[in-house]
Write an enzyme that holds these catalytic residues in place. Sequence first.
Site, mmCIF file in Angstrom:
data_model
loop_
_atom_site.group_PDB
_atom_site.id
_atom_site.type_symbol
_atom_site.label_atom_id
_atom_site.label_comp_id
_atom_site.label_asym_id
_atom_site.label_seq_id
_atom_site.Cartn_x
_atom_site.Cartn_y
_atom_site.Cartn_z
ATOM 1 C CE LYS A 53 17.754 6.759 -16.263
ATOM 2 N NZ LYS A 53 16.373 7.209 -16.318
ATOM 3 C CD GLN A 97 14.578 9.371 -18.643
ATOM 4 O OE1 GLN A 97 15.008 8.241 -18.413
ATOM 5 N NE2 GLN A 97 14.708 10.351 -17.777
ATOM 6 C CG ASP A 120 11.656 3.678 -14.182
ATOM 7 O OD1 ASP A 120 12.638 4.120 -13.563
ATOM 8 O OD2 ASP A 120 11.368 4.009 -15.344
HETATM 9 N N1 GUN Z 1 12.638 10.872 -15.343
HETATM 10 C C1 GUN Z 1 13.270 11.378 -14.263
HETATM 11 N N2 GUN Z 1 13.627 10.396 -13.407
HETATM 12 C C2 GUN Z 1 13.210 9.240 -13.980
HETATM 13 C C3 GUN Z 1 13.293 7.883 -13.576
HETATM 14 O O1 GUN Z 1 13.813 7.526 -12.507
HETATM 15 N N3 GUN Z 1 12.746 6.975 -14.442
HETATM 16 C C4 GUN Z 1 12.133 7.350 -15.603
HETATM 17 N N4 GUN Z 1 11.615 6.384 -16.376
HETATM 18 N N5 GUN Z 1 12.050 8.613 -16.000
HETATM 19 C C5 GUN Z 1 12.574 9.546 -15.187
#
Ligand code: GUN
Length: 306
Positions: A53, A97, A120
């Site tokens: 990311k 995350q 998100d």
């Molecule tokens: N863990 C797995 N997928 C995601 C996501 O799309 N966003 C976040 N913040 N954590 C995750």
Amino acid sequence: MSTLIDGKAQAARLREEIGRQVSRLRQHDLITPGLAVILVGEDHASQVYVRNKATQAREAGMASFEYRLADSAPQGKLLDLIERLNHDPEVHGILVQLPLPPQVDETRVIQAIHSDKDIDGFHPLNVGNIATGSSGMVPCTPLGCLMLLKHRLGELSGKRAVVLGRSNIVGKPMASLLLREHCTVTVAHSRTQDLAALCCEADILVAAVGRPGMVKGDWIKPGATVIDVGINRIEVDGRTRLVGDVDFAAVREGAGAITPVPGGVGPMTIACLLLNTLEATCRQHGIPFPDDIMSLAWGGTSSETT
Ligand code: GUN
């Protein structure tokens, strides 16, 4: 044999256009979109996701701020950091995350992120907006799935969609988005009975359960579009392989189109994170979200191979 939906190619085009818009923002408006990513703990898969990311944000010309907290970090420390980032004008999007270690209350953390910076789309305000059909930040994975579906099928109205999995990250928002597109939606989960028969009725099948190869070839309505959200690491002959929730070889025979793993939904998730960060930046500065990028996101040129 079905069409392969090439999420990697579609994501690359979207990232390219995002990069163009970011450079326009930097030159004309002297604004650099900023993404802050927070990782708590040492989970290997999460480390890889967070690194990807941050790298892709930088490649798109954004500012990337990375924060790593120890697995044992108290909740207060994370909440303090979020509060600081909420007020930081250089940060337009905040991502924590998931999953988080057990001493941290995930709901509390999500609610602490300012809804304008919640790229998100997990904050209750954004969840509510999507559920009621209003505009709000849409969670990245379902948004990416919807873009792939619309690109492949065009109009989704009236189609029967089955979403396997009811997580807050994928299943529930995916169902909301498909409903908003006027699909007839069923959400199936671990207690659903006669899953195979249910799936056999689906024009659109989205699998997001985290169980390798669970969806079998004879669960598929001929010609259906299958979106495989699963990213499961399995050992084959001493090597780690990534596989989806769908038995790819078998399902491919009957489906009309299918996303591969890797190279399907995964790349779209990160591209949509960048898109949300760009959108959050524009909104925070009162700048209209560029039309070019919307038409590319929802239409664009073909990204499919047979
Ligand atoms: N863990 C797995 N997928 C995601 C996501 O799309 N966003 C976040 N913040 N954590 C995750």
